[in-house]
Motif scaffolding. Structure first.
Motif, PDB file in Angstrom:
ATOM      1  N   ASN A   1       0.811  -1.220   0.000  1.00 40.77           N
ATOM      2  CA  ASN A   1       0.000   0.000   0.000  1.00 40.77           C
ATOM      3  C   ASN A   1       0.842   1.267   0.000  1.00 40.77           C
ATOM      4  O   ASN A   1       0.498   2.252   0.636  1.00 40.77           O
ATOM      5  N   LYS A   2       1.970   1.233  -0.678  1.00 47.00           N
ATOM      6  CA  LYS A   2       2.875   2.378  -0.801  1.00 47.00           C
ATOM      7  C   LYS A   2       3.416   2.871   0.539  1.00 47.00           C
ATOM      8  O   LYS A   2       3.916   3.964   0.657  1.00 47.00           O
ATOM      9  N   SER A   3       3.271   2.076   1.592  1.00 49.03           N
ATOM     10  CA  SER A   3       3.723   2.532   2.909  1.00 49.03           C
ATOM     11  C   SER A   3       5.212   2.301   3.137  1.00 49.03           C
ATOM     12  O   SER A   3       5.785   2.894   4.032  1.00 49.03           O
ATOM     13  N   GLU A   4       5.824   1.463   2.360  1.00 56.06           N
ATOM     14  CA  GLU A   4       7.260   1.256   2.529  1.00 56.06           C
ATOM     15  C   GLU A   4       7.925   1.267   1.156  1.00 56.06           C
ATOM     16  O   GLU A   4       7.323   0.907   0.158  1.00 56.06           O
ATOM     17  N   GLY A   5       9.155   1.729   1.158  1.00 54.50           N
ATOM     18  CA  GLY A   5       9.881   1.795  -0.104  1.00 54.50           C
ATOM     19  C   GLY A   5      11.158   2.582   0.069  1.00 54.50           C
ATOM     20  O   GLY A   5      11.586   2.883   1.190  1.00 54.50           O
ATOM     21  N   ILE A   6      11.744   2.945  -1.053  1.00 49.42           N
ATOM     22  CA  ILE A   6      12.985   3.698  -1.035  1.00 49.42           C
ATOM     23  C   ILE A   6      12.876   4.842  -2.032  1.00 49.42           C
ATOM     24  O   ILE A   6      12.289   4.691  -3.100  1.00 49.42           O
TER      25      ILE A   6
ATOM     26  N   PRO B   1      26.193  18.223 -11.611  1.00 46.89           N
ATOM     27  CA  PRO B   1      26.440  16.911 -12.191  1.00 46.89           C
ATOM     28  C   PRO B   1      25.490  15.867 -11.603  1.00 46.89           C
ATOM     29  O   PRO B   1      24.967  16.042 -10.495  1.00 46.89           O
ATOM     30  N   PHE B   2      25.298  14.786 -12.341  1.00 43.64           N
ATOM     31  CA  PHE B   2      24.396  13.724 -11.906  1.00 43.64           C
ATOM     32  C   PHE B   2      25.096  12.893 -10.841  1.00 43.64           C
ATOM     33  O   PHE B   2      26.000  12.114 -11.128  1.00 43.64           O
ATOM     34  N   ASN B   3      24.690  13.098  -9.575  1.00 47.28           N
ATOM     35  CA  ASN B   3      25.269  12.370  -8.439  1.00 47.28           C
ATOM     36  C   ASN B   3      24.170  11.998  -7.460  1.00 47.28           C
ATOM     37  O   ASN B   3      23.226  12.768  -7.261  1.00 47.28           O
ATOM     38  N   LEU B   4      24.324  10.840  -6.829  1.00 48.08           N
ATOM     39  CA  LEU B   4      23.415  10.448  -5.766  1.00 48.08           C
ATOM     40  C   LEU B   4      23.678  11.340  -4.568  1.00 48.08           C
ATOM     41  O   LEU B   4      24.813  11.454  -4.097  1.00 48.08           O
ATOM     42  N   LYS B   5      22.646  12.006  -4.054  1.00 47.63           N
ATOM     43  CA  LYS B   5      22.784  12.924  -2.920  1.00 47.63           C
ATOM     44  C   LYS B   5      22.238  12.346  -1.623  1.00 47.63           C
ATOM     45  O   LYS B   5      22.754  12.614  -0.556  1.00 47.63           O
ATOM     46  N   LYS B   6      21.159  11.574  -1.714  1.00 48.59           N
ATOM     47  CA  LYS B   6      20.625  10.940  -0.505  1.00 48.59           C
ATOM     48  C   LYS B   6      19.647   9.852  -0.887  1.00 48.59           C
ATOM     49  O   LYS B   6      19.184   9.776  -2.011  1.00 48.59           O
ATOM     50  N   TRP B   7      19.386   8.990   0.100  1.00 47.03           N
ATOM     51  CA  TRP B   7      18.301   8.033  -0.054  1.00 47.03           C
ATOM     52  C   TRP B   7      17.500   8.010   1.229  1.00 47.03           C
ATOM     53  O   TRP B   7      18.001   8.277   2.310  1.00 47.03           O
ATOM     54  N   ILE B   8      16.221   7.704   1.057  1.00 45.92           N
ATOM     55  CA  ILE B   8      15.282   7.672   2.178  1.00 45.92           C
ATOM     56  C   ILE B   8      14.579   6.322   2.136  1.00 45.92           C
ATOM     57  O   ILE B   8      14.013   5.945   1.117  1.00 45.92           O
ATOM     58  N   ILE B   9      14.637   5.611   3.251  1.00 47.32           N
ATOM     59  CA  ILE B   9      13.955   4.326   3.357  1.00 47.32           C
ATOM     60  C   ILE B   9      12.762   4.517   4.283  1.00 47.32           C
ATOM     61  O   ILE B   9      12.901   5.029   5.392  1.00 47.32           O
ATOM     62  N   GLU B  10      11.589   4.115   3.803  1.00 49.26           N
ATOM     63  CA  GLU B  10      10.364   4.207   4.603  1.00 49.26           C
ATOM     64  C   GLU B  10       9.935   2.788   4.956  1.00 49.26           C
ATOM     65  O   GLU B  10       9.799   1.945   4.090  1.00 49.26           O
ATOM     66  N   ASP B  11       9.711   2.561   6.257  1.00 44.26           N
ATOM     67  CA  ASP B  11       9.336   1.216   6.685  1.00 44.26           C
ATOM     68  C   ASP B  11       7.821   1.073   6.810  1.00 44.26           C
ATOM     69  O   ASP B  11       7.065   2.020   6.607  1.00 44.26           O
ATOM     70  N   THR B  12       7.389  -0.122   7.147  1.00 45.80           N
ATOM     71  CA  THR B  12       5.977  -0.452   7.249  1.00 45.80           C
ATOM     72  C   THR B  12       5.242   0.392   8.286  1.00 45.80           C
ATOM     73  O   THR B  12       4.053   0.624   8.170  1.00 45.80           O
ATOM     74  N   PHE B  13       5.964   0.878   9.291  1.00 44.51           N
ATOM     75  CA  PHE B  13       5.344   1.639  10.368  1.00 44.51           C
ATOM     76  C   PHE B  13       5.293   3.137  10.077  1.00 44.51           C
ATOM     77  O   PHE B  13       4.921   3.923  10.935  1.00 44.51           O
ATOM     78  N   GLY B  14       5.721   3.529   8.866  1.00 37.21           N
ATOM     79  CA  GLY B  14       5.696   4.941   8.507  1.00 37.21           C
ATOM     80  C   GLY B  14       6.919   5.716   8.957  1.00 37.21           C
ATOM     81  O   GLY B  14       6.974   6.933   8.820  1.00 37.21           O
ATOM     82  N   GLU B  15       7.910   5.030   9.500  1.00 36.76           N
ATOM     83  CA  GLU B  15       9.143   5.679   9.926  1.00 36.76           C
ATOM     84  C   GLU B  15      10.090   5.811   8.740  1.00 36.76           C
ATOM     85  O   GLU B  15      10.139   4.940   7.873  1.00 36.76           O
TER      86      GLU B  15
END
Length: 94
Positions: free
Chosen positions: A35-40, A48-62
């Motif tokens: 249900n789109k509640s967890e992902g990255i 320039p094209f560079n990875l700046k950050k990533w965000i991981i969302e867990d099942t509990f909405g954290e």
């Protein structure tokens, strides 16, 4: 999702959301099963094209955010970086 050998963006089991705002490209990958509640979410600078950050969302909405700052690219790293002498040997007697 990202540690599989091959990532198929046409996979019906993934929801891909790609946005570009003010020079930041944001790629969000979720699963319809959750249900789109967890992902990255991966955020890249455009130029320039560079990875700046990533965000991981867990099942509990954290959310857990990893921000990359002062990255140095295309330089060799010493193998000693991964085996520092400063750390004591683990005590296995416990």
């Amino acid at each position: 999702i990202l540690i599989k050998n091959k990532l198929d963006f046409n996979n019906k089991f993934l929801i891909i959301d790609l946005k570009k705002t003010s020079g930041i490209i944001s790629l969000k990958i979720t699963s319809p099963e959750n249900n789109k509640s967890e992902g990255i979410t991966l955020e890249f600078s455009e130029n320039p094209f560079n990875l700046k950050k990533w965000i991981i969302e867990d099942t509990f909405g954290e959310s857990t955010t990893v921000l990359i700052q002062k990255a140095i690219y295309n330089e060799s790293l010493s193998h000693l970086l991964f085996f520092p002498d400063d750390f004591p040997e683990p005590n296995n007697s416990d």
